[in-house]
Design a protein around this motif. Sequence first.
Motif, PDB file in Angstrom:
ATOM      1  N   ASN A   3      -2.285 -43.264  12.236  1.00 44.46           N
ATOM      2  CA  ASN A   3      -2.823 -42.453  13.320  1.00 44.46           C
ATOM      3  C   ASN A   3      -3.916 -41.510  12.823  1.00 44.46           C
ATOM      4  OD1 ASN A   3      -1.196 -43.558  15.304  1.00 44.46           O
ATOM      5  ND2 ASN A   3       0.460 -42.104  14.903  1.00 44.46           N
ATOM      6  N   THR A   7      -7.745 -41.265  14.058  1.00 44.62           N
ATOM      7  CA  THR A   7      -8.334 -39.996  14.486  1.00 44.62           C
ATOM      8  C   THR A   7      -9.638 -39.727  13.749  1.00 44.62           C
ATOM      9  OG1 THR A   7      -6.134 -39.108  14.953  1.00 44.62           O
ATOM     10  CG2 THR A   7      -7.909 -37.508  14.715  1.00 44.62           C
ATOM     11  N   LYS A  72      -7.866 -31.490  23.841  1.00 50.10           N
ATOM     12  CA  LYS A  72      -8.569 -32.247  22.802  1.00 50.10           C
ATOM     13  C   LYS A  72     -10.007 -32.559  23.208  1.00 50.10           C
ATOM     14  CE  LYS A  72      -6.863 -36.719  24.372  1.00 50.10           C
ATOM     15  NZ  LYS A  72      -6.022 -37.851  24.048  1.00 50.10           N
ATOM     16  N   LEU A 121      -7.030 -32.267  16.061  1.00 56.39           N
ATOM     17  CA  LEU A 121      -6.515 -33.413  16.823  1.00 56.39           C
ATOM     18  C   LEU A 121      -5.147 -33.850  16.298  1.00 56.39           C
ATOM     19  CD1 LEU A 121      -9.802 -35.443  17.324  1.00 56.39           C
ATOM     20  CD2 LEU A 121      -8.541 -34.141  19.048  1.00 56.39           C
ATOM     21  N   LYS A 122      -4.949 -33.741  14.995  1.00 54.44           N
ATOM     22  CA  LYS A 122      -3.643 -34.056  14.405  1.00 54.44           C
ATOM     23  C   LYS A 122      -2.585 -33.068  14.901  1.00 54.44           C
ATOM     24  CE  LYS A 122      -1.272 -34.080   9.971  1.00 54.44           C
ATOM     25  NZ  LYS A 122      -0.802 -32.750   9.686  1.00 54.44           N
ATOM     26  N   LYS A 125      -1.678 -33.874  18.439  1.00 60.83           N
ATOM     27  CA  LYS A 125      -0.864 -35.086  18.554  1.00 60.83           C
ATOM     28  C   LYS A 125       0.600 -34.822  18.226  1.00 60.83           C
ATOM     29  CE  LYS A 125      -0.696 -39.888  17.158  1.00 60.83           C
ATOM     30  NZ  LYS A 125      -0.532 -40.418  18.479  1.00 60.83           N
ATOM     31  N   PHE A 126       0.828 -34.065  17.149  1.00 63.80           N
ATOM     32  CA  PHE A 126       2.207 -33.840  16.704  1.00 63.80           C
ATOM     33  C   PHE A 126       2.796 -32.526  17.218  1.00 63.80           C
ATOM     34  CE2 PHE A 126       0.420 -36.714  13.455  1.00 63.80           C
ATOM     35  CZ  PHE A 126       1.282 -37.770  13.638  1.00 63.80           C
ATOM     36  N   GLU A 127       1.965 -31.725  17.900  1.00 71.05           N
ATOM     37  CA  GLU A 127       2.399 -30.450  18.468  1.00 71.05           C
ATOM     38  C   GLU A 127       3.105 -29.573  17.437  1.00 71.05           C
ATOM     39  OE1 GLU A 127       4.652 -31.329  21.976  1.00 71.05           O
ATOM     40  OE2 GLU A 127       2.919 -32.176  23.002  1.00 71.05           O
TER      41      GLU A 127
END
Length: 166
Positions: A3, A7, A72, A121-122, A125-127
């Motif tokens: 992922n 990204t 994002k 962005l990472k 994605k993983f909050e």
Amino acid sequence: MNNLITTKKIVFFIFLISFIFSFLINFLFKFNKGTLLISNTTNLNSFELFSTILIKNTICFLIILSSIFISKYIVYIFLFINGYNLGAIISQFTNVKHFLLIIPHGVTEIYSFLFLSVITLKILKFEYISPKDKRNIIFSFLILLLSAFIEAFITPYIYIKFVIGG
């Protein structure tokens, strides 16, 4: 891991496509041709210039970072606008020496913004903001600080020495 690679590709792709699009449009249709604005660097106080550049870069840094709390799409829009602006500027260059205005600080500045974009962005994605993410955000800002230093103190010297011929 896969992922993260995706990204990185998305971030780079958005920046690159907007850069190429802008360069081609501005170059082919000669928008703003001949209006390349180059400051008279001999009258600039490097410390004032450094402060101004650092403030502007910090605002951009915070805009990208705000995407963690907003969306994002802030990152995507930022990358598109900056890629487009860079393409428009480079399309106006009438001499290869003008690249000396961009290259010294541009490499580190673009790297910092792209790196920060991937980090944000990472996180989205993983909050989750890991300690490594926090270190990477600080590292990204330090690279941006270095870029502002290069732009204020080294780029004008290179411009005067190699472009103007002083």
